[in-house]
Design an enzyme around this catalytic site. Structure first.
Site, PDB file in Angstrom:
ATOM      1  N   SER A   1       0.870  -1.179   0.000  1.00  0.00           N
ATOM      2  CA  SER A   1       0.000   0.000   0.000  1.00  0.00           C
ATOM      3  C   SER A   1       0.902   1.224   0.000  1.00  0.00           C
ATOM      4  O   SER A   1       2.084   1.127   0.366  1.00  0.00           O
ATOM      5  CB  SER A   1      -0.872   0.004   1.259  1.00  0.00           C
ATOM      6  OG  SER A   1      -1.559   1.227   1.410  1.00  0.00           O
TER       7      SER A   1
ATOM      8  N   TYR B   1      -2.498  -1.343  10.167  1.00  0.00           N
ATOM      9  CA  TYR B   1      -2.341  -1.598   8.731  1.00  0.00           C
ATOM     10  C   TYR B   1      -1.000  -1.040   8.239  1.00  0.00           C
ATOM     11  O   TYR B   1      -0.245  -1.723   7.542  1.00  0.00           O
ATOM     12  CB  TYR B   1      -3.503  -0.940   7.997  1.00  0.00           C
ATOM     13  CG  TYR B   1      -3.554  -1.169   6.508  1.00  0.00           C
ATOM     14  CD1 TYR B   1      -3.803  -2.430   5.974  1.00  0.00           C
ATOM     15  CD2 TYR B   1      -3.384  -0.102   5.629  1.00  0.00           C
ATOM     16  CE1 TYR B   1      -3.873  -2.625   4.601  1.00  0.00           C
ATOM     17  CE2 TYR B   1      -3.461  -0.287   4.253  1.00  0.00           C
ATOM     18  CZ  TYR B   1      -3.704  -1.544   3.745  1.00  0.00           C
ATOM     19  OH  TYR B   1      -3.779  -1.734   2.389  1.00  0.00           O
TER      20      TYR B   1
END
Length: 263
Positions: free
Chosen positions: A140, A153
């Site tokens: 990401s 995350y």
């Protein structure tokens, strides 16, 4: 590099980016192994593809990372080898640090980091033996810089970069490639499926994700990056600029992210 006659294994293939990759790759001359926890959904994805006879289904749960050596043996047996592993499976999180139970942090690390690492380590001897292989890991932009409400995350995605950068260095001699794919906002169900502080799912979309890059457009760009064997690819809209702000103007990025009020 082309995908002709390659055996490509995709995790997280039941929806979102994974499903889009399956449907795009099924148009090409390659064989696919598709994995996620939900076998019935994988069957639906297979039946939706253009060449279902070239697709094999292999259910797996990334959280159960101790079973990965057995899973890898099964994967290799399906077509006789694996050329590319696309580590796409994982979950996200949306909650403030102060409100997030430590078990949520652990779950993100178990699935997004340890599950991916365990699968890759189990496949590594096969890549070494055949003197070729390509690990493609979907991290990401949050693996390059951070944002509020995504602490667990961000931690897991940052960790993936550390591991796979080391793998690339150690196994350059074995002709093993590593590509890190860093999505920005992509219009999938990632926000709906994200965990909140108590470990339950958010069950609602957010505006930034809704307005993100179309998943089919993303998949095409991702496959181009894999073909070029890029070390890293940042795929999204304006948010990709954050990578360069982090590198050269970290305090400016801090101000930009605070002003954005991304939830």
């Amino acid at each position: 590099m082309t995908f002709d006659n390659k055996v490509i294994w995709i995790t997280g293939a039941s929806s979102g980016i994974g499903k889009a990759l399956v449907l795009e790759l099924s148009k090409q001359n390659c064989k696919l192994i598709i994995s996620s926890r939900r076998e019935t959904v994988l069957n639906a994805v297979k039946n939706e593809s253009q060449q279902p006879t070239n697709i094999k289904i292999l259910p797996l749960d990334l959280a159960d990372y101790k079973t990965m050596p057995i899973i890898v043996e099964k994967a290799i047996s399906l077509f006789g080898n694996v050329d590319i592993l696309i580590n796409n499976g994982g979950i996200s999180q949306r909650s403030l640090i102060i409100d997030t139970d430590i078990e949520v942090d652990k779950k993100l690390m178990d699935i997004d980091y340890l599950g991916t690492v365990a699968l890759s380590k189990a496949l590594l001897p096969h890549f070494i033996a055949q003197k070729s292989g390509h690990f493609v890991t979907v991290t990401s932009l949050m693996g390059k810089f951070s944002s509020p409400y995504r602490s667990a995350y961000c931690g897991a995605k940052h960790a993936l970069h550390g591991f796979f950068d080391a793998l690339r260095l150690e196994h350059n001699k074995d002709n093993i490639k590593v590509t890190m794919i860093c999505p920005g906002f992509v219009n999938t169900n990632v926000a709906r499926n994200a965990l909140i502080g108590d470990g339950s799912t958010q069950n609602e979309q957010d505006t930034a994700t809704e307005n993100g890059l179309d998943v089919d457009v993303f998949a095409k760009r991702m496959l181009k990056a894999i073909k070029k064997q890029k070390f890293e690819a940042y795929i999204g809209k304006g948010e990709t600029k954050g990578v360069y702000l982090k590198r050269f103007f970290p305090k400016l990025l801090h101000k930009v992210v605070l002003r954005s009020q991304v939830r």
